[in-house]
Design a protein around this motif. Structure first.
Motif, PDB file in Angstrom:
ATOM      1  N   ASN A   1      -0.225   4.726   4.616  1.00 53.56           N
ATOM      2  CA  ASN A   1      -1.558   4.138   4.777  1.00 53.56           C
ATOM      3  C   ASN A   1      -1.682   3.589   6.199  1.00 53.56           C
ATOM      4  OD1 ASN A   1      -3.551   1.816   4.799  1.00 53.56           O
ATOM      5  ND2 ASN A   1      -3.904   2.582   2.731  1.00 53.56           N
TER       6      ASN A   1
ATOM      7  N   SER B   1       1.165  -2.420   5.258  1.00 48.75           N
ATOM      8  CA  SER B   1       1.043  -3.522   4.298  1.00 48.75           C
ATOM      9  C   SER B   1       2.214  -4.469   4.463  1.00 48.75           C
ATOM     10  CB  SER B   1       0.998  -2.996   2.863  1.00 48.75           C
ATOM     11  OG  SER B   1       2.245  -2.427   2.504  1.00 48.75           O
TER      12      SER B   1
ATOM     13  N   ARG C   1       0.872  -1.174   0.000  1.00 47.14           N
ATOM     14  CA  ARG C   1       0.000   0.000   0.000  1.00 47.14           C
ATOM     15  C   ARG C   1       0.907   1.222   0.000  1.00 47.14           C
ATOM     16  NH1 ARG C   1      -5.117  -1.673   1.355  1.00 47.14           N
ATOM     17  NH2 ARG C   1      -5.179  -3.645   2.469  1.00 47.14           N
ATOM     18  N   PRO C   2       0.347   2.364  -0.392  1.00 48.97           N
ATOM     19  CA  PRO C   2       1.189   3.567  -0.411  1.00 48.97           C
ATOM     20  C   PRO C   2       1.725   3.869   0.996  1.00 48.97           C
ATOM     21  CG  PRO C   2      -0.908   3.963  -1.537  1.00 48.97           C
ATOM     22  CD  PRO C   2      -1.032   2.629  -0.856  1.00 48.97           C
TER      23      PRO C   2
ATOM     24  N   CYS D   1      -3.853  -6.757   7.458  1.00 48.04           N
ATOM     25  CA  CYS D   1      -2.704  -5.957   7.038  1.00 48.04           C
ATOM     26  C   CYS D   1      -1.932  -5.393   8.235  1.00 48.04           C
ATOM     27  CB  CYS D   1      -3.167  -4.812   6.160  1.00 48.04           C
ATOM     28  SG  CYS D   1      -4.310  -5.355   4.874  1.00 48.04           S
TER      29      CYS D   1
ATOM     30  N   LYS E   1      -3.284   1.256   7.592  1.00 40.70           N
ATOM     31  CA  LYS E   1      -3.270  -0.207   7.747  1.00 40.70           C
ATOM     32  C   LYS E   1      -1.862  -0.777   7.638  1.00 40.70           C
ATOM     33  CE  LYS E   1      -7.643  -2.121   6.155  1.00 40.70           C
ATOM     34  NZ  LYS E   1      -8.268  -2.908   5.083  1.00 40.70           N
TER      35      LYS E   1
END
Lengths: 107, 107
Positions: A19, A23, A15-16, A60, A21
């Motif tokens: 983010n 990744s 993910r960028p 995540c 969450k």
């Protein structure tokens, strides 16, 4: 190889940056995959166990996530240092209790 | 969702156009994943069955490849039209014989 006895799934989804969450990709999923493949080869397990990279496996925030099938065993927050213990599981030992995904709702 | 009873792996890996092996990505892996997710939801299976996209699952020339765990059942050349039969398997039926990966050496 013959049909694999076991399949190990390593999430490498990214993910960028920033983010909330996080990744598995950000947390070293690809390096984990590479190292696990090497260990399986070193131990002669590479003809019995298939290892695959996946996109998002959920959870995540607890990545990197690794799933072992057909055991349906899910590991959370796996580090490279944990891989020898996971290999022992793949060689026929018990799952690594301390790494098991907590019994929380699946996202 | 609770811990999934089954996990379906859909290869969406792409190789550059013209690669002699081909790839599941080129052969509609992503559309297959999207359609399968929709069907699982329609049938109320989305809380029991998890579907994930993967990178290469091998057998690229026989893609799109779909694996069902913990059954360790592997399907080759899956088309969207085959998905209702695969859903019947996921609902507790028998594997779809005509789609099973042939017993060839695993790459």
């Amino acid at each position: 190889m013959p049909k694999p006895e076991r399949q190990v799934l390593v999430c490498v989804n990214s993910r960028p940056p920033g983010n909330p969450k996080g990744s598995c990709g950000e947390k070293g999923g690809q390096a984990l995959f590479d190292r696990l493949r090497g260990l399986l080869k070193d131990r002669g397990l590479d003809r019995r166990v298939m290892v695959n990279r996946t996109y998002c496996l959920k959870h995540c925030s607890r990545g990197p996530v690794v799933a072992v099938q057909p055991d349906n065993v899910w590991y959370a927050g796996v580090a490279e240092a944990d891989l020898p213990e996971i290999c022992a599981h793949l060689e026929g030992g018990a799952p690594v209790e301390r790494l098991l995904m907590p019994d929380i709702p699946w996202e």
